[in-house]
Scaffold this motif. Structure first.
Motif, mmCIF file in Angstrom:
data_model
loop_
_atom_site.group_PDB
_atom_site.id
_atom_site.type_symbol
_atom_site.label_atom_id
_atom_site.label_comp_id
_atom_site.label_asym_id
_atom_site.label_seq_id
_atom_site.Cartn_x
_atom_site.Cartn_y
_atom_site.Cartn_z
ATOM 1 N N GLY A 151 0.851 -1.240 0.115
ATOM 2 C CA GLY A 151 0.128 0.061 0.026
ATOM 3 C C GLY A 151 0.926 1.152 -0.130
ATOM 4 O O GLY A 151 2.200 1.200 -0.181
ATOM 5 N N ASP A 155 -2.996 3.719 2.873
ATOM 6 C CA ASP A 155 -3.850 3.240 2.171
ATOM 7 C C ASP A 155 -3.795 2.023 1.228
ATOM 8 O O ASP A 155 -2.560 1.799 0.816
ATOM 9 C CB ASP A 155 -3.871 4.173 1.060
ATOM 10 C CG ASP A 155 -4.528 5.668 1.515
ATOM 11 O OD1 ASP A 155 -5.824 5.710 1.978
ATOM 12 O OD2 ASP A 155 -3.711 6.564 1.607
ATOM 13 N N LEU A 156 -4.754 1.076 1.367
ATOM 14 C CA LEU A 156 -4.475 -0.290 0.987
ATOM 15 C C LEU A 156 -5.648 -0.524 -0.157
ATOM 16 O O LEU A 156 -6.708 -0.258 -0.106
ATOM 17 C CB LEU A 156 -4.624 -1.215 2.023
ATOM 18 C CG LEU A 156 -3.776 -1.424 3.160
ATOM 19 C CD1 LEU A 156 -3.873 -2.368 4.096
ATOM 20 C CD2 LEU A 156 -2.283 -1.904 2.467
ATOM 21 N N ASP A 157 -4.990 -0.886 -1.291
ATOM 22 C CA ASP A 157 -6.189 -1.592 -2.359
ATOM 23 C C ASP A 157 -5.220 -2.657 -3.185
ATOM 24 O O ASP A 157 -4.517 -2.448 -4.231
ATOM 25 C CB ASP A 157 -6.484 -0.361 -3.248
ATOM 26 C CG ASP A 157 -7.457 -0.986 -4.320
ATOM 27 O OD1 ASP A 157 -8.099 -2.222 -4.137
ATOM 28 O OD2 ASP A 157 -7.755 -0.219 -5.086
ATOM 29 N N ASN A 158 -5.118 -3.918 -2.504
ATOM 30 C CA ASN A 158 -4.473 -4.818 -3.005
ATOM 31 C C ASN A 158 -5.022 -6.350 -2.653
ATOM 32 O O ASN A 158 -6.154 -6.366 -2.362
ATOM 33 C CB ASN A 158 -2.974 -4.843 -2.730
ATOM 34 C CG ASN A 158 -2.835 -4.930 -1.162
ATOM 35 O OD1 ASN A 158 -3.586 -5.342 -0.374
ATOM 36 N ND2 ASN A 158 -1.751 -4.104 -0.744
ATOM 37 N N GLN A 191 -8.733 -3.854 1.059
ATOM 38 C CA GLN A 191 -8.900 -2.550 0.813
ATOM 39 C C GLN A 191 -9.349 -1.637 2.169
ATOM 40 O O GLN A 191 -9.904 -2.237 2.995
ATOM 41 C CB GLN A 191 -9.970 -2.350 -0.327
ATOM 42 C CG GLN A 191 -9.665 -3.082 -1.434
ATOM 43 C CD GLN A 191 -11.059 -2.824 -2.449
ATOM 44 O OE1 GLN A 191 -12.098 -3.045 -2.076
ATOM 45 N NE2 GLN A 191 -10.610 -2.497 -3.887
ATOM 46 N N GLY A 192 -8.781 -0.539 2.159
ATOM 47 C CA GLY A 192 -9.210 0.420 3.110
ATOM 48 C C GLY A 192 -7.995 1.206 3.605
ATOM 49 O O GLY A 192 -7.169 1.525 2.943
ATOM 50 N N MET A 217 -11.134 -1.207 7.267
ATOM 51 C CA MET A 217 -10.637 -2.124 6.255
ATOM 52 C C MET A 217 -11.503 -3.165 5.948
ATOM 53 O O MET A 217 -12.522 -3.584 6.937
ATOM 54 C CB MET A 217 -9.307 -3.060 7.117
ATOM 55 C CG MET A 217 -8.165 -2.000 6.886
ATOM 56 S SD MET A 217 -7.410 -1.770 5.444
ATOM 57 C CE MET A 217 -7.388 -3.348 4.686
ATOM 58 N N THR A 218 -11.501 -3.714 4.809
ATOM 59 C CA THR A 218 -12.100 -5.195 4.476
ATOM 60 C C THR A 218 -11.068 -5.852 3.988
ATOM 61 O O THR A 218 -10.397 -5.763 2.796
ATOM 62 C CB THR A 218 -13.282 -4.883 3.244
ATOM 63 O OG1 THR A 218 -14.045 -4.039 3.875
ATOM 64 C CG2 THR A 218 -13.815 -6.103 3.022
ATOM 65 N N SER A 241 -9.381 -9.318 2.473
ATOM 66 C CA SER A 241 -9.641 -10.470 1.442
ATOM 67 C C SER A 241 -9.658 -11.988 1.846
ATOM 68 O O SER A 241 -9.695 -12.769 1.190
ATOM 69 C CB SER A 241 -8.649 -10.158 0.192
ATOM 70 O OG SER A 241 -8.951 -8.894 -0.386
ATOM 71 N N ARG A 275 -16.572 -5.579 6.442
ATOM 72 C CA ARG A 275 -15.881 -4.333 6.738
ATOM 73 C C ARG A 275 -15.719 -4.158 8.253
ATOM 74 O O ARG A 275 -16.764 -4.549 8.929
ATOM 75 C CB ARG A 275 -16.740 -3.195 6.223
ATOM 76 C CG ARG A 275 -16.156 -1.737 6.310
ATOM 77 C CD ARG A 275 -16.777 -0.773 5.529
ATOM 78 N NE ARG A 275 -16.107 0.655 5.628
ATOM 79 C CZ ARG A 275 -16.593 1.637 5.182
ATOM 80 N NH1 ARG A 275 -17.783 1.734 4.645
ATOM 81 N NH2 ARG A 275 -15.951 2.881 5.455
#
Length: 340
Positions: free
Chosen positions: A24, A36-39, A43-44, A62-63, A65, A128
């Motif tokens: 992130g 910031d995370l989106d991988n 995400q979140g 956060m959510t 995976s 979430r």
């Protein structure tokens, strides 16, 4: 299940470890950290603040995976962790335990881990999570004995001896804390003003969490009244609706239909969240809006009175004076003189 091992409660080191393990984008501004995370992991956003006196604040939105756990082992130190779950749930156990305890939506938790034993937090995939941790370290502003003032007082409050065992407490639902955490997200100031406002709000949250445990012990039970977690969520949603539409006609029957809750449950929920009745809360929101309009617009007082949902200028002036210790007219004059 993915596992992350954290060996520190210092914000800078913690976010370095989070960044190394999660990836992130890591941003830092003064004592504020944001990841910031989106991988593939999720995400979140994870945010953190460091304050004087050994206090830090970490917030997860956060959510994940996949199912995730964080093992927190600070080895030679024994911090206090004050947890709160705003959405979703967190599971926790100490390293020496088999069974997990659960913090559900709007519940508080107080965790103290003896040296060399890990706190283990579990996060569920696809759900979430909004949760916060206030961490109180032994280092910081010192007493004459070399111990952080706040930490020292917490030890005295929670333990009668120096050789404390691990301690965990899951408290009642508390909507007031949810409201304070919401306020944190809307602080738009910058620099030292932001730092002071965030620090003050975090200390208020800490005070509410400590008081929640005291209240539960005083009542000799862990009580959430008659409301379920789902009903507490409806109360929170209705409170947000009132904030945005306080100027409209909001009789209890209408609010009851909108929320699907009985008038008595609405009143119970608002007393839990705001410490006041629904009607008193609507009036408080209107007065707060009027104060902003008086300060920031050229609307005359009568226009403001009707724009926020009141029908009587004299009644408005009375309750405004009760709150701000002066009339609306004098309040506006004083603000304009200060600004000139």
């Amino acid at each position: 299940m993915k596992t992350l091992s954290l060996k520190t409660t210092k914000i800078a080191n913690m976010f370095q470890q989070l960044h190394q393990n999660f990836g992130g984008q890591l941003h830092r501004e003064s004592t504020e950290y944001e990841l910031d995370l989106d991988n593939g992991l999720g995400q979140g956003l994870i945010k953190g603040f460091a304050f004087k006196g050994g206090v830090s604040f970490v917030e997860f939105d956060m959510t994940f995976s996949e199912n995730f756990r964080v093992s927190w082992n600070t080895q030679h130190s024994s911090p206090f962790y004050f947890a709160y779950c705003s959405q979703g749930q967190i599971e926790h156990r100490f390293e020496s335990e088999e069974e997990r305890r659960t913090l559900q939506n709007f519940q508080t938790g107080i965790l103290f881990c003896k040296p060399s034993e890990a706190n283990i937090l579990y996060f569920e995939k696809g759900r979430r999570l909004k949760a916060s941790l206030i961490v109180i370290n032994a280092t910081g502003a010192q007493t004459d004995h070399g111990t952080n003032h706040l930490y020292h007082n917490l030890r005295k409050s929670f333990f009668s001896d120096r050789n404390s065992e691990s301690f965990a407490y899951v408290g009642s639902y508390n909507l007031q804390i949810a409201e304070k955490i919401q306020q944190l997200r809307f602080i738009s100031h910058q620099g030292i003003a932001k730092n002071l406002l965030v620090e003050g709000t975090v200390h208020m949250i800490l005070g509410l969490e400590i008081q929640q445990q005291r209240d539960d012990l005083h009542n000799n039970r862990n009580t959430n009244g008659s409301l379920t977690g789902e009903e507490m969520e409806r109360v929170k949603e209705l409170s947000e609706f009132i904030t945005h539409y306080a100027e409209t006609d909001l009789p209890i029957k209408k609010l009851s239909r909108k929320s699907g809750l009985s008038p008595s449950k609405l009143q119970e929920g608002f007393k839990l969240m705001h410490g006041r009745t629904v009607t008193d809360h609507i009036r408080e929101v209107r007065i707060q809006k009027s104060e902003q309009l008086i300060k920031n617009t050229d609307m005359n007082i009568s226009e403001i009175v009707y724009s926020i949902g009141f029908t009587s200028r004299s009644y408005f002036s009375k309750i405004f004076k009760n709150k701000y210790n002066c009339s609306p007219k004098i309040y506006r004059k004083g603000n304009r003189m200060a600004a000139s």
